[in-house]
Design a protein around this motif. Structure first.
Motif, PDB file in Angstrom:
ATOM      1  N   SER A 167       0.827  -1.202   0.000  1.00  0.00           N
ATOM      2  CA  SER A 167       0.000   0.000   0.000  1.00  0.00           C
ATOM      3  C   SER A 167       0.865   1.256   0.000  1.00  0.00           C
ATOM      4  CB  SER A 167      -0.956   0.007   1.195  1.00  0.00           C
ATOM      5  OG  SER A 167      -0.237   0.061   2.415  1.00  0.00           O
ATOM      6  N   LEU A 168       1.960   1.262   0.785  1.00  0.00           N
ATOM      7  CA  LEU A 168       2.868   2.413   0.807  1.00  0.00           C
ATOM      8  C   LEU A 168       3.541   2.601  -0.544  1.00  0.00           C
ATOM      9  CD1 LEU A 168       4.554   1.999   4.316  1.00  0.00           C
ATOM     10  CD2 LEU A 168       2.728   3.581   3.675  1.00  0.00           C
ATOM     11  N   PHE A 169       3.946   1.483  -1.157  1.00  0.00           N
ATOM     12  CA  PHE A 169       4.578   1.556  -2.480  1.00  0.00           C
ATOM     13  C   PHE A 169       3.636   2.173  -3.502  1.00  0.00           C
ATOM     14  CE2 PHE A 169       5.163  -0.391  -6.686  1.00  0.00           C
ATOM     15  CZ  PHE A 169       6.463   0.019  -6.969  1.00  0.00           C
ATOM     16  N   TRP A 170       2.374   1.743  -3.505  1.00  0.00           N
ATOM     17  CA  TRP A 170       1.429   2.264  -4.490  1.00  0.00           C
ATOM     18  C   TRP A 170       1.001   3.695  -4.186  1.00  0.00           C
ATOM     19  CZ3 TRP A 170       1.231   0.595  -9.100  1.00  0.00           C
ATOM     20  CH2 TRP A 170       1.516  -0.744  -9.371  1.00  0.00           C
ATOM     21  N   PHE A 171       0.974   4.059  -2.913  1.00  0.00           N
ATOM     22  CA  PHE A 171       0.750   5.464  -2.573  1.00  0.00           C
ATOM     23  C   PHE A 171       1.827   6.339  -3.204  1.00  0.00           C
ATOM     24  CE2 PHE A 171      -2.019   4.470   1.260  1.00  0.00           C
ATOM     25  CZ  PHE A 171      -3.107   5.179   0.778  1.00  0.00           C
ATOM     26  N   ALA A 172       3.085   5.896  -3.117  1.00  0.00           N
ATOM     27  CA  ALA A 172       4.199   6.650  -3.684  1.00  0.00           C
ATOM     28  C   ALA A 172       4.097   6.725  -5.210  1.00  0.00           C
ATOM     29  CB  ALA A 172       5.531   6.023  -3.272  1.00  0.00           C
ATOM     30  N   ILE A 173       3.778   5.595  -5.848  1.00  0.00           N
ATOM     31  CA  ILE A 173       3.687   5.568  -7.308  1.00  0.00           C
ATOM     32  C   ILE A 173       2.547   6.456  -7.796  1.00  0.00           C
ATOM     33  CG2 ILE A 173       3.204   4.104  -9.314  1.00  0.00           C
ATOM     34  CD1 ILE A 173       6.016   3.778  -8.107  1.00  0.00           C
ATOM     35  N   ILE A 174       1.397   6.366  -7.151  1.00  0.00           N
ATOM     36  CA  ILE A 174       0.247   7.198  -7.543  1.00  0.00           C
ATOM     37  C   ILE A 174       0.565   8.675  -7.330  1.00  0.00           C
ATOM     38  CG2 ILE A 174      -2.146   7.792  -6.995  1.00  0.00           C
ATOM     39  CD1 ILE A 174      -2.540   4.806  -6.287  1.00  0.00           C
ATOM     40  N   GLY A 175       1.152   9.006  -6.170  1.00  0.00           N
ATOM     41  CA  GLY A 175       1.504  10.396  -5.892  1.00  0.00           C
ATOM     42  C   GLY A 175       2.489  10.946  -6.913  1.00  0.00           C
ATOM     43  N   TYR A 176       3.520  10.142  -7.247  1.00  0.00           N
ATOM     44  CA  TYR A 176       4.503  10.586  -8.235  1.00  0.00           C
ATOM     45  C   TYR A 176       3.865  10.752  -9.615  1.00  0.00           C
ATOM     46  CZ  TYR A 176       8.768  10.825 -11.008  1.00  0.00           C
ATOM     47  OH  TYR A 176       9.766  11.231 -11.877  1.00  0.00           O
ATOM     48  N   SER A 177       2.988   9.842  -9.978  1.00  0.00           N
ATOM     49  CA  SER A 177       2.314   9.924 -11.281  1.00  0.00           C
ATOM     50  C   SER A 177       1.473  11.193 -11.393  1.00  0.00           C
ATOM     51  CB  SER A 177       1.435   8.684 -11.498  1.00  0.00           C
ATOM     52  OG  SER A 177       2.205   7.502 -11.471  1.00  0.00           O
ATOM     53  N   ILE A 178       0.783  11.536 -10.299  1.00  0.00           N
ATOM     54  CA  ILE A 178      -0.020  12.759 -10.295  1.00  0.00           C
ATOM     55  C   ILE A 178       0.877  13.976 -10.469  1.00  0.00           C
ATOM     56  CG2 ILE A 178      -1.489  14.251  -8.861  1.00  0.00           C
ATOM     57  CD1 ILE A 178      -2.617  11.676  -7.587  1.00  0.00           C
ATOM     58  N   LYS A 179       2.001  14.002  -9.748  1.00  0.00           N
ATOM     59  CA  LYS A 179       2.930  15.121  -9.847  1.00  0.00           C
ATOM     60  C   LYS A 179       3.531  15.219 -11.249  1.00  0.00           C
ATOM     61  CE  LYS A 179       4.374  15.709  -5.033  1.00  0.00           C
ATOM     62  NZ  LYS A 179       4.102  17.149  -4.983  1.00  0.00           N
ATOM     63  N   LEU A 180       3.906  14.074 -11.819  1.00  0.00           N
ATOM     64  CA  LEU A 180       4.494  14.074 -13.152  1.00  0.00           C
ATOM     65  C   LEU A 180       3.496  14.562 -14.192  1.00  0.00           C
ATOM     66  CD1 LEU A 180       6.825  13.405 -15.051  1.00  0.00           C
ATOM     67  CD2 LEU A 180       5.999  11.034 -15.127  1.00  0.00           C
ATOM     68  N   LEU A 181       2.279  14.065 -14.124  1.00  0.00           N
ATOM     69  CA  LEU A 181       1.247  14.492 -15.068  1.00  0.00           C
ATOM     70  C   LEU A 181       0.984  15.989 -14.941  1.00  0.00           C
ATOM     71  CD1 LEU A 181      -0.901  13.759 -17.185  1.00  0.00           C
ATOM     72  CD2 LEU A 181      -2.484  13.273 -15.295  1.00  0.00           C
ATOM     73  N   TYR A 182       0.882  16.463 -13.709  1.00  0.00           N
ATOM     74  CA  TYR A 182       0.639  17.891 -13.475  1.00  0.00           C
ATOM     75  C   TYR A 182       1.781  18.738 -14.031  1.00  0.00           C
ATOM     76  CZ  TYR A 182      -0.043  22.292 -10.970  1.00  0.00           C
ATOM     77  OH  TYR A 182      -0.201  23.621 -10.652  1.00  0.00           O
ATOM     78  N   LEU A 183       3.037  18.293 -13.799  1.00  0.00           N
ATOM     79  CA  LEU A 183       4.190  19.050 -14.287  1.00  0.00           C
ATOM     80  C   LEU A 183       4.229  19.082 -15.807  1.00  0.00           C
ATOM     81  CD1 LEU A 183       6.814  20.548 -13.425  1.00  0.00           C
ATOM     82  CD2 LEU A 183       8.005  18.374 -13.804  1.00  0.00           C
TER      83      LEU A 183
END
Length: 358
Positions: A167-183
């Protein structure tokens, strides 16, 4: 004026500090109840060394705020004074602290900057540039962490179940994906095709579920067009200074936990462990992006105790250190903001709005 009044009454009431405090205390109280071990707490010794390192932790937060102040001054072309810049940062941090992590205080930050004497277009450009620089830091640092830190060390948490680790791993991946898409979207709109991005935004807001915000989306599209002209003609030195301030701000923030641990167990960690703790904090912050609670309250304390718990004597001590971490890095902005907000509103809008936010 009416639109600004609605923003103020809905988002920055100083009385909203009660919600993240209640959520945070509820979560840590439950965790302490489940994990409390009096023998583990006997390993905590308080000395002058503790005082010194706790001062370093507070100093790290001061460096972090100084970096933000320098950045916003540079972005304003020195039109904002040091005092104005500091006030904006504290107000902005308060707004971030009382809104969910995914929302943050960006939407209302434009109003803070504008009311300090910067034109709306320029204010919007400043806020978008800070958002761009913050996301760029995470987008660059996360892959570097994955390259230089052993994968097993980063994700292997002793005592944690596979479900918790996953769950922690996927929280990190989802959070990073959101940041990357936004950037990527923000970069495309600001530096490549602002009109194309505005067109895409307006197409999205034709959907029935989003239609009531179409006017706001239209205004945001015009802001992107104006900001693109402002930002893409800035010299390289401008971006070097602003990203340098951003780098020092976020990096100083992540050393806070290292300083707290040094306050009580100075001889327990070598340099490799300190770097791993730093790396996990960066990953932890990306996880917090998906938290629905104000300022990540409750979620931050939980992730801290699970993800950094192996560096502490017991789970109960980890929860106690999570509380201390939040007392240094989060709660001060709630109380400083609650002190500043009523005075700032009275100065810029008069007493009528101040009454409404109560």
């Amino acid at each position: 004026m009416e639109g600004e009044q609605q923003i103020l009454t809905k988002k920055i009431s100083p009385y909203k500090i009660i919600y993240p405090i209640i959520i945070g205390l509820a979560v840590v109280s439950y965790m302490l109840y489940k994990e409390f071990d009096i023998k583990a707490f006997e390993e905590i010794t308080f000395s002058w060394n503790s005082v010194a390192w706790l001062f370093v932790a507070i100093l790290c937060m001061g460096i972090r705020d100084l970096g933000y102040v320098i950045r916003i001054r540079v972005l304003s072309g020195d039109r904002l004074s040091w005092l104005q810049s500091l006030r904006i940062i504290f107000l902005w941090e308060f707004t971030s602290a009382v809104t969910p992590s995914a929302i943050g205080g960006t939407s209302i930050a434009i109003l803070f900057v504008n009311k300090e004497g910067i034109k709306v277009g320029r204010s919007s450009a400043i806020v978008m540039a800070t958002s761009f620089l913050d996301e760029l830091y995470f987008i660059l640092m996360f892959p570097l962490i994955l390259i230089f830190v052993n994968h097993n060390q980063l994700w292997n948490i002793p005592g944690a179940s596979t479900a918790v680790i996953d769950s922690l791993f996927w929280f990190a991946i989802i959070g990073y994906s959101i940041k990357l898409l936004y950037l990527l979207i923000l970069s495309y709109g600001l530096f490549k095709n602002p009109r194309g991005l505005k067109y895409l935004i307006m197409k999205c807001f034709k959907l029935r579920i989003l239609r009531k915000w179409r006017q706001n989306a239209n205004e945001a599209g015009y802001d992107i067009i104006r900001n693109s002209h402002e930002l893409k003609h800035m010299p390289f030195s401008f971006w070097l200074k602003t990203f340098g301030a951003t780098f020092f701000s976020w990096t100083a923030r992540y050393w806070v936990v290292n300083a707290i641990l040094m306050a009580f167990w100075a001889g327990r960690y070598d340099w490799a462990q300190h770097f791993l703790i730093f790396a996990r904090q960066l990953v932890m912050w990306i996880m917090m992006l998906v938290s629905p609670t104000p300022g990540g309250s409750g979620f931050a304390e939980y992730v801290f105790s699970k993800y950094l718990g192996e560096f502490l004597p017991s789970a109960g001590v980890a929860v106690a250190m999570a509380i201390l971490w939040r007392l240094i890095s989060y709660y001060p902005y709630l109380f400083i903001g609650a002190f500043l907000i009523p005075r700032w509103i009275t100065k810029h809008f008069g007493g009528s709005i101040k009454k409404e936010i109560k």
